[in-house]
Design a protein around this motif. Structure first.
Motif, mmCIF file in Angstrom:
data_model
loop_
_atom_site.group_PDB
_atom_site.id
_atom_site.type_symbol
_atom_site.label_atom_id
_atom_site.label_comp_id
_atom_site.label_asym_id
_atom_site.label_seq_id
_atom_site.Cartn_x
_atom_site.Cartn_y
_atom_site.Cartn_z
ATOM 1 N N ARG A 147 9.707 14.017 12.714
ATOM 2 C CA ARG A 147 10.928 13.718 11.968
ATOM 3 C C ARG A 147 10.972 14.433 10.617
ATOM 4 N NH1 ARG A 147 10.285 7.311 12.082
ATOM 5 N NH2 ARG A 147 12.072 7.393 10.652
ATOM 6 N N THR A 148 10.054 15.373 10.395
ATOM 7 C CA THR A 148 9.935 16.031 9.099
ATOM 8 C C THR A 148 10.200 17.523 9.237
ATOM 9 O OG1 THR A 148 8.365 14.388 8.262
ATOM 10 C CG2 THR A 148 8.329 16.551 7.215
ATOM 11 N N ARG A 149 10.943 18.065 8.301
ATOM 12 C CA ARG A 149 11.294 19.489 8.321
ATOM 13 C C ARG A 149 10.049 20.357 8.104
ATOM 14 N NH1 ARG A 149 14.565 19.325 2.680
ATOM 15 N NH2 ARG A 149 14.695 17.138 3.319
ATOM 16 N N ARG A 150 10.165 21.618 8.467
ATOM 17 C CA ARG A 150 9.111 22.574 8.208
ATOM 18 C C ARG A 150 9.174 23.038 6.752
ATOM 19 N NH1 ARG A 150 6.680 24.496 12.769
ATOM 20 N NH2 ARG A 150 7.664 23.951 14.758
ATOM 21 N N SER B 108 0.857 -1.183 0.000
ATOM 22 C CA SER B 108 0.000 0.000 0.000
ATOM 23 C C SER B 108 0.899 1.242 0.000
ATOM 24 C CB SER B 108 -0.895 -0.023 1.238
ATOM 25 O OG SER B 108 -0.096 -0.066 2.411
ATOM 26 N N ILE B 109 0.326 2.405 0.250
ATOM 27 C CA ILE B 109 1.112 3.641 0.279
ATOM 28 C C ILE B 109 2.020 3.643 1.513
ATOM 29 C CG2 ILE B 109 1.034 6.149 0.312
ATOM 30 C CD1 ILE B 109 -0.086 4.902 -2.236
ATOM 31 N N VAL B 110 3.325 3.787 1.280
ATOM 32 C CA VAL B 110 4.309 3.795 2.368
ATOM 33 C C VAL B 110 4.540 5.239 2.804
ATOM 34 C CG1 VAL B 110 6.643 3.168 3.069
ATOM 35 C CG2 VAL B 110 5.392 1.707 1.463
ATOM 36 N N LEU B 111 4.291 5.514 4.073
ATOM 37 C CA LEU B 111 4.449 6.861 4.625
ATOM 38 C C LEU B 111 5.768 6.952 5.381
ATOM 39 C CD1 LEU B 111 0.838 7.465 6.019
ATOM 40 C CD2 LEU B 111 1.756 8.003 3.744
ATOM 41 N N GLY B 112 6.621 7.872 4.956
ATOM 42 C CA GLY B 112 7.905 8.071 5.612
ATOM 43 C C GLY B 112 8.155 9.540 5.872
ATOM 44 N N PRO B 113 9.170 9.861 6.670
ATOM 45 C CA PRO B 113 9.448 11.251 7.021
ATOM 46 C C PRO B 113 10.181 12.000 5.920
ATOM 47 C CG PRO B 113 11.078 9.825 8.044
ATOM 48 C CD PRO B 113 10.092 8.922 7.340
ATOM 49 N N ASP B 114 9.853 13.284 5.772
ATOM 50 C CA ASP B 114 10.653 14.198 4.963
ATOM 51 C C ASP B 114 10.678 13.887 3.471
ATOM 52 O OD1 ASP B 114 11.700 16.559 5.909
ATOM 53 O OD2 ASP B 114 13.778 15.896 5.780
#
Length: 314
Positions: A303-306, A161-167
């Protein structure tokens, strides 16, 4: 169930998901050898002898190679999407067949998009109905190369399925829309969004090495999909938007189709209802660390930038 660390051959390590898998496997004690076109790969697709050498006496192979589908489906890009999946899988099959000591398990990418647009019931490995169209044709050909290969090893098609990761990755365009104020539902918002956190994806593919009862197609997703409207609401909550948590400008289907042309992608990637149930993975005893979307997005937001995130376009 956890497989003892050994030598993992990874194709597609330079991609967003492949990079996560390589780092995670190495941290778990695996020796990771790579196949690809990027500098530093241990073997290249155009070198059959090199492919055989890197595969010989390895403990597992994982093929994640394939051109990004985030592009307009022109004749050229469609051919590249198709060939980058089928030709690499066929090359692996030939190399494994040539090994004196082949890897005992071969896990190959496929996609949950192989199923029909489903809004009435989830699609399981045993009872799911395959769909139609270009994306489904690619997936079917991809799996055919895997299962028709003349090799005596356990094979698994990862219907992911859709893989969600940071950044970055698949989450980036969704977050960018929300951060620009377009965080409302997409289309009618009722299409089902099956997903998995990238950390659970990496754990799942290593888990499947250990369980020699599992072969064939395996749906890789959480057991708790959401509607598109719920997805966008949770993205607004976790990542913040100019309009706050309570709203976001919705994007009707016609606007998505027009916008997809501008950014050179396909509206199908958003509008198709992907309701994938991981029946085999659950039965194998796999335990998700992020089974539900709110906690998964909270982790990824931390874990994700602005600001706007990089989006990979074809």
């Amino acid at each position: 169930m956890t497989a003892p660390a050994g030598r993992l051959v990874l194709a597609g390590a330079s991609g967003f998901i492949g990079g996560h898998v390589a780092r995670f496997a190495a941290a778990q004690g695996w020796t990771v050898r790579t196949i690809g076109r990027a500098p530093g790969a241990d073997a290249r697709w155009d070198d059959p002898a090199g492919l055989r050498a890197v595969l010989e006496a390895s403990d597992a192979v994982l093929n994640l190679a394939g051109r990004s589908v985030s592009c307009r489906y022109t004749k050229r890009t469609a051919d590249e999407i198709f060939s980058s999946r089928t030709e690499t899988t066929a090359a692996l099959g030939r190399a494994i067949a040539a090994c004196d000591a082949p890897p005992p398990v071969w896990r190959n990418s496929s996609t949950g998009t192989i199923y029909r647009d489903a809004r009435d019931r989830p699609q399981t490995e045993a009872a799911g109905q395959l769909g139609s169209g270009f994306s489904v044709a690619v997936a079917r050909a991809w799996e055919r190369e895997l299962f028709d290969a003349a090799v005596d090893v356990r094979r698994i098609a990862l219907r992911t399925s859709i893989v969600l990761g940071p950044d970055g990755g698949a989450l980036a365009p969704i977050v960018n829309l929300a951060r620009m104020g377009f965080g409302g539902r997409e289309g009618d918002g009722a299409q089902v969004f099956s997903w998995i956190h990238v950390d659970d994806f990496t754990r799942a593919v290593l888990h499947l090495i250990a369980d020699d009862r599992v072969s064939g197609a395996v749906n890789v997703a959480t057991e708790h999909p959401v509607s598109n409207a719920e997805l966008m609401a949770q993205v607004r909550r976790a990542f913040g938007t100019p309009l706050g948590r309570g709203g976001g400008v919705p994007l009707p289907a016609w606007a998505l189709r027009a916008g997809a042309r501008i950014i050179r992608t396909e509206a199908e990637l958003v509008l198709k209802s992907r309701w994938v149930e991981p029946e085999v993975l659950a039965a194998s005893g796999f335990a998700w660390r992020f089974p539900r979307l709110p906690a998964a997005l909270d982790d990824l937001a931390a874990r994700t930038r602005r600001g706007l995130l990089p989006v990979q376009l074809g």
